[in-house]
Design an enzyme around this catalytic site. Sequence first.
Site, PDB file in Angstrom:
ATOM      1  CE  LYS A   1      -6.491   5.787   2.975  1.00 56.14           C
ATOM      2  NZ  LYS A   1      -7.404   4.998   3.758  1.00 56.14           N
TER       3      LYS A   1
ATOM      4  N   GLY B   1      -6.300   1.955  19.632  1.00 57.58           N
ATOM      5  CA  GLY B   1      -6.517   1.417  18.279  1.00 57.58           C
ATOM      6  C   GLY B   1      -6.851   2.461  17.227  1.00 57.58           C
TER       7      GLY B   1
ATOM      8  CE  LYS C   1      -8.571   9.101   4.439  1.00 61.02           C
ATOM      9  NZ  LYS C   1      -8.584   9.161   5.908  1.00 61.02           N
TER      10      LYS C   1
END
Length: 348
Positions: A129, A211, A229
């Site tokens: 990103k 995780g 985002k």
Amino acid sequence: MPDRLTVAFLGFGNVGRALADLLLRKLDTLRADYDLAVVPVGVATGGHGLAVDPAGLDLAAALDAVRSGGDLAALHAGTPLGATADFIATCPADLVFETIPTNPQDGEPALSYDRALLDRGVHVATANKGPVAFGYRELSALARERGVGFFFESTVMDGAPVLAVGREGLPAARVRRVTGIFNSTTNYILTRMERDGMTFDEALREAQAIGIAETDPTLDVDGWDAAIKTVILANVLMDGDLRPADVEREGIRDIALADVESAEAAGERIRLLCEAVRAEDGAVRASVRPTRVPIGGVLAGVTGTTSIVDFETDTLHRLTILEHDPGPETTAYGLLADMVNIARGRHR
Ligand SMILES: NC(=O)c1ccc[n+]([C@@H]2O[C@H](COP(=O)([O-])OP(=O)(O)OC[C@H]3O[C@@H](n4cnc5c(N)ncnc54)[C@H](OP(=O)(O)O)[C@@H]3O)[C@@H](O)[C@H]2O)c1
């Protein structure tokens, strides 16, 4: 004769390796459906060395080497390369998949790496990103100038074709507003709090244990990942010119179980809602903040690691995409789709 497309991997972690697996699985499909012969010629990592072979690199052997904690050097053909910079300057690939870690401060070093590759006339497909949030306009202009593609479908919603729909599926439409839930970790934490009565800390610890959350969860829980985002969607689909720091941002760190319970009692749920909107003055503004949404609505039904995006346009009114079960494999698919779209000339 099929078209030959040489590819290299810059970064070979969870996503890079999932992509290598997917590519090996799809080689025949790519040849049959697109007349495309994809030839891996390089892999570069941070701590597992790098390997280049212009004649074709054994990708399965590269996967074995890295998965067993070994080094890639044994697969290298030709003059030994020093560091990543050598790889970027000389790697003989038509297209590089860049999947190194995201730097939310300034996108580096990936921003410079992608710039250098595009400048050399190499297509770049990235899941990172950083370079997109900090360099979308610059890198896209450079790619156009050099006649190559700079694609990044996997940066938002892990490989679901969100950018492709917005960019190609809505010709002549104007996107007025984009809203959604873009961060899986915070949505998972909020879901555990409302479903199982966990405190924020308990839900976070569980997300870390399985995780979903990083050891340092700041990027997720303070809303940075969601803000990055949102910036990508605002800049790419609404012609905004935002940086992550321009986003009005509030995370979920201060959401207590009592807040979740009082929302529930009022027929609402809390979601970390992302929004980019074109204001009256034409400027694009963006925000990320915990928001109470009605329990019967679509947003409240987005639970766990599911993501959602909703486009409001001047033609289709509302268009919503839901993505279930994201992970490295779905992210890898976004990169594979980028590669096919570049091979089909969609960057022109
Ligand atoms: N995981 C997901 O599902 C997901 C979803 C969407 C987007 N993304 C984005 O995709 C990217 C990759 O994610 P990941 O989960 O695969 O990360 P990861 O498992 O940490 O892998 C990163 C890879 O980059 C390598 N690397 C780090 N610095 C490098 C450098 N300077 N030069 C060359 N290689 C370097 C690492 O080398 P070593 O192997 O030696 O450590 C590793 O192979 C990130 O930007 C992430 O934000 C991930």
